[in-house]
Design a protein around this motif. Structure first.
Motif, PDB file in Angstrom:
ATOM      1  N   GLY B  30       0.782  -1.235   0.000  1.00 14.83           N
ATOM      2  CA  GLY B  30       0.000   0.000   0.000  1.00 14.83           C
ATOM      3  C   GLY B  30       0.811   1.279   0.000  1.00 14.83           C
ATOM      4  O   GLY B  30       0.262   2.360  -0.187  1.00 14.83           O
ATOM      5  N   THR B  31       2.125   1.180   0.189  1.00 14.33           N
ATOM      6  CA  THR B  31       2.896   2.410   0.348  1.00 14.33           C
ATOM      7  C   THR B  31       2.995   3.233  -0.941  1.00 14.33           C
ATOM      8  O   THR B  31       3.268   4.430  -0.880  1.00 14.33           O
ATOM      9  CB  THR B  31       4.313   2.134   0.886  1.00 14.33           C
ATOM     10  OG1 THR B  31       4.970   1.238  -0.006  1.00 14.33           O
ATOM     11  CG2 THR B  31       4.266   1.519   2.272  1.00 14.33           C
ATOM     12  N   MET B  34      -1.703   3.455  -2.099  1.00 16.48           N
ATOM     13  CA  MET B  34      -2.530   4.280  -1.206  1.00 16.48           C
ATOM     14  C   MET B  34      -2.043   5.728  -1.208  1.00 16.48           C
ATOM     15  O   MET B  34      -2.823   6.663  -1.109  1.00 16.48           O
ATOM     16  CB  MET B  34      -2.518   3.720   0.216  1.00 16.48           C
ATOM     17  CG  MET B  34      -3.294   2.429   0.391  1.00 16.48           C
ATOM     18  SD  MET B  34      -5.035   2.555  -0.088  1.00 16.48           S
ATOM     19  CE  MET B  34      -5.679   3.602   1.222  1.00 16.48           C
ATOM     20  N   ARG B  35      -0.741   5.890  -1.347  1.00 15.42           N
ATOM     21  CA  ARG B  35      -0.201   7.242  -1.454  1.00 15.42           C
ATOM     22  C   ARG B  35      -0.793   7.948  -2.678  1.00 15.42           C
ATOM     23  O   ARG B  35      -1.199   9.115  -2.606  1.00 15.42           O
ATOM     24  CB  ARG B  35       1.322   7.158  -1.560  1.00 15.42           C
ATOM     25  CG  ARG B  35       1.992   8.473  -1.809  1.00 15.42           C
ATOM     26  CD  ARG B  35       3.485   8.301  -2.010  1.00 15.42           C
ATOM     27  NE  ARG B  35       4.041   9.600  -2.414  1.00 15.42           N
ATOM     28  CZ  ARG B  35       5.288   9.965  -2.220  1.00 15.42           C
ATOM     29  NH1 ARG B  35       6.126   9.155  -1.644  1.00 15.42           N
ATOM     30  NH2 ARG B  35       5.710  11.137  -2.612  1.00 15.42           N
TER      31      ARG B  35
END
Lengths: 160, 271
Positions: B30-31, B34-35
């Protein structure tokens, strides 16, 4: 677009919420659960203000897809105190003047809790590495590092 | 804006969904994804997930090791027989980012991020990818050249360095203990009879993706790792690089210092 039902443990309490697709855990916690302790800082994984524990491990809630925490246990700074009694880390932060504006504090506390849960007797360098992902623009970090070491020396992790 | 989240039980199903929708992105830790969503990236309409635990395994085999795409940087740090990658994993993010960020995801991180990919490139990595056509293994350089369309990364395999001194890594950043790279360097310099045999040198933040310094590799081949032996490689250290000017450093600065850091790394000196 249909919302997704989501159930997880929030500070030792079962919660069920509806979230939009792509919602972050941070948004779900703040807007749906009503826990405003994790903060929105950068939204990029750079500041650590949104740090929470997922199954005991530090995660950035702003970069966590809410749907991935189904059935898991989330701990936030809001769940640290026990009634009126502060958690040893919170007390140590207060005694060591480790919070000024306070925006980074909930994330710092959870990063510190993750550290002490795994390493109850950290060295100063361990503490520095443990909060390396959390930015504080007020204190210069020294009071925060001292507070975490003081909590460790007082058995903060064991009493947690 | 809400997106569709599609969760699949198997890797081929997820790869099929990725291939059939132009606006679909695979989410691992997700890094990155989602960013992008937090920043309002409208190019993502669908997020694809897969629940397949085989993506989270580490399998040593002979002189190489295969690392599942979903293995996190924190899991790399807990794998005792991957000690050669520990300095690399430790140089990325704080503990929370390392609990989330994955090996597969790091291959997609844009410069100046993606330091693990630099180390893997120096270690002759092969990337195993599931496309809609089936699985395929390709060299890291080929993968990096077309990573946006590559498909779903299943695993990465790399050489285990013959000795601890044969593999060296350094990340130069302005903020300690954690910060984005001014430049990151990884070298695999196995030696026989005091001579370098099979040098591989990789840089991060010196191009849009991790790249090999092929001119420096050629200049180092057959030489010894002393001041005279590495001089030719250091002289051509910046050849073939095209670093960006970003808030961390300028194009000019990165090209100026790459040789300095390569020299220190090859001589085993501190920063």
């Amino acid at each position: 677009m249909a919302k997704t039902a989501l159930q997880f443990r929030h500070n030792d309490r079962e919660v069920a919420v509806f979230v939009d697709g792509g919602t972050s855990l941070l948004t779900a916690l703040r807007d749906s659960v009503g826990d405003h302790s994790p903060k929105f800082g950068c939204g990029q994984g750079g500041c650590g203000a949104c740090t929470v524990l997922i199954d005991g491990e530090a995660h950035l809630s702003c970069l966590t897809l809410a749907e991935t925490v189904e059935g898991r246990a989330i701990q936030t700074a809001d769940g640290l105190k026990n009634g009126a009694a502060l958690h040893p880390l919170q007390a140590a932060f207060m005694e060591n003047f480790a919070a000024q504006c306070g925006y980074c504090t909930p994330g710092m506390l959870m990063a510190a809790k993750a550290l002490l849960d795994h390493n109850p007797q950290p060295t100063r360098q361990d503490v520095i590495d443990g909060i390396a992902g959390n930015i504080c623009r007020c204190t210069g970090y020294e009071p925060i590092i001292n507070a975490i070491l003081a909590a460790a020396a007082g058995g903060g992790a064991r009493r947690a | 804006m809400p997106v569709n989240v599609k969760t699949f039980a198997t890797i081929p199903e997820a790869a099929g969904a990725l291939a059939s929708e132009r606006d679909a992105r695979y989410i691992g830790g997700g890094t990155l994804v989602m960013r992008a969503l937090n920043e309002g990236d409208l190019s993502i309409a669908t997020v694809v997930r897969v629940r397949d635990h085989s993506l989270g395994t580490i399998r040593p085999a002979g002189g190489r090791v295969t690392i599942g795409a979903a293995v996190t940087l924190a899991q790399l740090l807990n794998a005792r027989d991957l000690a050669f990658l520990h300095p690399v994993a430790r140089s990325i993010g704080g503990p929370a980012v390392r609990n989330m960020g994955t090996v597969g995801g790091n291959l997609f991180a844009p410069a100046p991020f993606g330091d693990l990919a630099v180390a893997l490139l120096a270690l002759d990595a092969m990337v195993s990818v599931q496309g809609s056509y089936g699985t395929r293994e390709m060299a890291m350089e080929e993968f990096l050249a077309g990573r946006e369309r590559a498909g779903l990364v299943i695993s990465v395999s790399c050489t285990r360095p013959a000795s601890p001194e044969a593999f060296r890594y350094r990340k130069v950043s302005r903020v300690k203990p954690k910060g984005a790279s001014v430049i990151s360097l990884a070298v695999h310099v196995p030696q026989s009879s005091g001579r370098v045999n099979g040098a591989r040198i990789a840089y991060g933040a010196m191009a849009p993706t991790a790249i090999r310094a092929k001119a420096a590799e050629r200049a180092l081949e057959g030489r010894s790792l002393d001041e005279a032996g590495i001089a030719a490689a250091v002289a051509v250290a910046a050849e073939g690089t095209s670093p960006a000017t970003d808030p961390i450093a300028s194009t000019w600065y990165r090209r100026e210092v790459v040789g300095v850091h390569l020299r220190r790394l090859l001589l085993g000196q501190d920063t």
